[in-house]
Scaffold this motif. Structure first.
Motif, mmCIF file in Angstrom:
data_model
loop_
_atom_site.group_PDB
_atom_site.id
_atom_site.type_symbol
_atom_site.label_atom_id
_atom_site.label_comp_id
_atom_site.label_asym_id
_atom_site.label_seq_id
_atom_site.Cartn_x
_atom_site.Cartn_y
_atom_site.Cartn_z
ATOM 1 N N PRO A 1 1.129 -1.140 -0.526
ATOM 2 C CA PRO A 1 -0.177 0.006 0.113
ATOM 3 C C PRO A 1 0.758 1.516 0.163
ATOM 4 C CG PRO A 1 -1.173 -1.790 1.201
ATOM 5 C CD PRO A 1 0.752 -2.350 1.307
ATOM 6 N N TRP A 2 1.944 1.438 0.449
ATOM 7 C CA TRP A 2 3.069 2.503 0.035
ATOM 8 C C TRP A 2 3.268 2.648 -1.134
ATOM 9 C CZ3 TRP A 2 6.895 0.588 4.444
ATOM 10 C CH2 TRP A 2 6.351 0.565 6.271
ATOM 11 N N PHE A 3 2.723 1.653 -1.822
ATOM 12 C CA PHE A 3 3.513 1.941 -2.937
ATOM 13 C C PHE A 3 2.313 2.430 -4.236
ATOM 14 C CE2 PHE A 3 7.639 -0.121 -1.093
ATOM 15 C CZ PHE A 3 8.504 0.505 -2.198
ATOM 16 N N CYS A 4 1.319 1.288 -4.306
ATOM 17 C CA CYS A 4 0.059 1.357 -4.854
ATOM 18 C C CYS A 4 -1.106 1.679 -4.658
ATOM 19 C CB CYS A 4 0.511 -0.301 -5.637
ATOM 20 S SG CYS A 4 1.583 -0.707 -5.720
ATOM 21 N N SER A 5 -1.661 1.738 -5.260
ATOM 22 C CA SER A 5 -3.152 1.540 -4.722
ATOM 23 C C SER A 5 -4.049 0.518 -5.461
ATOM 24 C CB SER A 5 -4.051 3.053 -5.738
ATOM 25 O OG SER A 5 -3.610 3.188 -6.577
ATOM 26 N N SER A 6 -5.094 0.708 -6.649
ATOM 27 C CA SER A 6 -4.686 -0.822 -7.641
ATOM 28 C C SER A 6 -4.016 -0.697 -9.043
ATOM 29 C CB SER A 6 -5.881 -0.536 -8.073
ATOM 30 O OG SER A 6 -6.652 0.669 -8.854
ATOM 31 N N VAL A 7 -2.781 0.810 -9.069
ATOM 32 C CA VAL A 7 -1.683 0.539 -9.891
ATOM 33 C C VAL A 7 -0.248 1.018 -9.542
ATOM 34 C CG1 VAL A 7 -1.400 2.306 -12.073
ATOM 35 C CG2 VAL A 7 -3.426 1.735 -11.836
ATOM 36 N N CYS A 8 0.532 0.127 -9.646
ATOM 37 C CA CYS A 8 1.811 0.605 -9.015
ATOM 38 C C CYS A 8 2.319 1.477 -10.396
ATOM 39 C CB CYS A 8 2.917 -0.668 -9.286
ATOM 40 S SG CYS A 8 1.929 -1.526 -7.937
ATOM 41 N N THR A 9 2.414 3.198 -9.983
ATOM 42 C CA THR A 9 3.668 3.763 -10.343
ATOM 43 C C THR A 9 4.871 3.618 -9.826
ATOM 44 O OG1 THR A 9 2.950 5.655 -8.824
ATOM 45 C CG2 THR A 9 1.818 5.016 -10.598
ATOM 46 N N PRO A 10 5.893 5.162 -10.823
ATOM 47 C CA PRO A 10 7.281 4.619 -10.569
ATOM 48 C C PRO A 10 7.422 6.208 -9.675
ATOM 49 C CG PRO A 10 6.771 5.535 -12.682
ATOM 50 C CD PRO A 10 5.620 5.227 -12.406
ATOM 51 N N ILE A 11 6.036 7.236 -9.196
ATOM 52 C CA ILE A 11 6.178 8.287 -8.989
ATOM 53 C C ILE A 11 5.003 8.040 -7.418
ATOM 54 C CG2 ILE A 11 5.659 11.064 -9.078
ATOM 55 C CD1 ILE A 11 8.528 10.045 -10.128
ATOM 56 N N VAL A 12 5.405 8.511 -6.726
ATOM 57 C CA VAL A 12 4.300 8.598 -5.572
ATOM 58 C C VAL A 12 4.390 10.518 -4.670
ATOM 59 C CG1 VAL A 12 3.430 7.887 -3.196
ATOM 60 C CG2 VAL A 12 4.157 5.962 -4.861
ATOM 61 N N SER A 13 3.018 10.726 -4.888
ATOM 62 C CA SER A 13 3.413 12.202 -4.149
ATOM 63 C C SER A 13 5.021 13.079 -4.965
ATOM 64 C CB SER A 13 3.560 12.409 -3.004
ATOM 65 O OG SER A 13 2.617 11.501 -2.076
ATOM 66 N N ASN A 14 4.512 13.469 -6.240
ATOM 67 C CA ASN A 14 5.761 13.766 -7.160
ATOM 68 C C ASN A 14 7.229 13.513 -6.420
ATOM 69 O OD1 ASN A 14 4.902 15.016 -8.764
ATOM 70 N ND2 ASN A 14 3.776 17.019 -7.165
ATOM 71 N N ILE A 15 7.645 11.915 -6.082
ATOM 72 C CA ILE A 15 8.547 11.079 -5.426
ATOM 73 C C ILE A 15 9.188 10.230 -6.595
ATOM 74 C CG2 ILE A 15 10.334 10.387 -3.927
ATOM 75 C CD1 ILE A 15 8.654 11.923 -1.575
ATOM 76 N N SER A 16 10.066 9.995 -7.000
ATOM 77 C CA SER A 16 10.560 8.799 -7.429
ATOM 78 C C SER A 16 10.507 8.459 -6.872
ATOM 79 C CB SER A 16 11.612 9.576 -8.339
ATOM 80 O OG SER A 16 12.660 7.603 -9.488
ATOM 81 N N ILE A 17 10.152 7.031 -6.855
ATOM 82 C CA ILE A 17 10.024 5.989 -6.333
ATOM 83 C C ILE A 17 11.236 4.811 -5.707
ATOM 84 C CG2 ILE A 17 9.364 3.373 -5.723
ATOM 85 C CD1 ILE A 17 6.589 4.649 -5.757
ATOM 86 N N ASN A 18 11.830 4.153 -7.611
ATOM 87 C CA ASN A 18 12.737 3.971 -7.872
ATOM 88 C C ASN A 18 14.454 4.157 -8.066
ATOM 89 O OD1 ASN A 18 10.290 2.615 -9.167
ATOM 90 N ND2 ASN A 18 11.044 0.583 -7.757
ATOM 91 N N GLN A 19 15.090 3.863 -7.090
ATOM 92 C CA GLN A 19 16.640 3.886 -7.955
ATOM 93 C C GLN A 19 17.019 2.781 -8.819
ATOM 94 O OE1 GLN A 19 19.832 3.740 -4.510
ATOM 95 N NE2 GLN A 19 20.930 2.736 -6.044
ATOM 96 N N ASP A 20 16.710 1.865 -9.269
ATOM 97 C CA ASP A 20 16.394 0.746 -10.017
ATOM 98 C C ASP A 20 15.637 -0.256 -10.210
ATOM 99 O OD1 ASP A 20 18.067 -0.931 -7.738
ATOM 100 O OD2 ASP A 20 19.918 -0.194 -8.459
ATOM 101 N N GLY A 21 15.649 -1.473 -10.596
ATOM 102 C CA GLY A 21 14.696 -2.564 -10.382
ATOM 103 C C GLY A 21 14.589 -2.754 -8.968
ATOM 104 N N GLN A 22 15.502 -2.207 -8.551
ATOM 105 C CA GLN A 22 15.468 -3.906 -6.684
ATOM 106 C C GLN A 22 15.465 -2.582 -5.811
ATOM 107 O OE1 GLN A 22 18.821 -5.967 -7.799
ATOM 108 N NE2 GLN A 22 17.353 -7.639 -8.497
#
Length: 182
Positions: free
Chosen positions: A136-157
């Motif tokens: 739930p910290w990453f996704c709602s029904s969709v997972c995106t690379p941006i949450v609250s204008n913050i890039s989530i992923n540094q890389d794939g892991q």
């Protein structure tokens, strides 16, 4: 330890085309440190869940074995669940779709390793460890690379430092049942 799961099991590392025995050496070191030197109030692990086991058994068996090996009196055990994964590394996808962030998104179900999540949850239940679902910290029904204008992923892991700091309050709240903090 790079490329080692948070499980007491020998994994097969495709990059080396062999069992990655170095993980067992690392796990043995960690268990000794936790049980005899550190004796922490909380022992918490998190790990990618799509490892290939080379020693028979399952990923879940390895987590159970690890958590059962924590013998330090009073140490509470908490498993921080695996994060969802996008089809392409977040930064690479965002660079390729600068004007369409949603092109990098996936439905939640497509971004989860359901077998790995079930293994984590089963191991936590079998060992009496707490389990914190981070999805739930990453996704709602969709997972995106941006949450609250913050890039989530540094890389794939790995997540970015900025997103980790953003999540610190959520993690603190999720840990309250294990820390006794209000």
């Amino acid at each position: 330890k790079v490329s080692c799961p948070a499980a007491d099991a020998t994994v097969y590392l495709k990059q080396l085309s062999r069992p990655y025995n170095e993980c067992q050496t690392w796990i043995n070191f960690v268990l000794n440190e936790v049980n005899t030197v550190l004796k922490p109030d909380i022992f918490m692990t998190t790990s990618e869940t799509n490892y290939e086991m080379s020693s028979g058994g399952t990923y879940e068996d390895g987590i159970i074995k690890l958590y059962q090996s924590i013998t330090s009196p009073g140490t509470k055990k908490v498993l921080l669940g695996d994060m969802p994964y996008l089809a392409q590394d977040g930064p690479d996808c965002l660079a390729a779709h600068e004007s369409d962030v949603q092109a990098c998104s996936l439905p939640e179900a497509a971004s989860l390793n359901t077998a790995g999540r079930a293994a984590e949850q089963g191991a936590a239940k079998a060992t009496g460890a707490g389990y914190i679902d981070v999805v739930p910290w990453f996704c709602s029904s969709v997972c995106t690379p941006i949450v609250s204008n913050i890039s989530i992923n540094q890389d794939g892991q790995h997540i970015t430092r900025t997103f980790a700091l953003f999540l610190s309050g959520a993690l603190e709240t999720a840990l309250q049942p294990y820390t006794g903090a209000a």
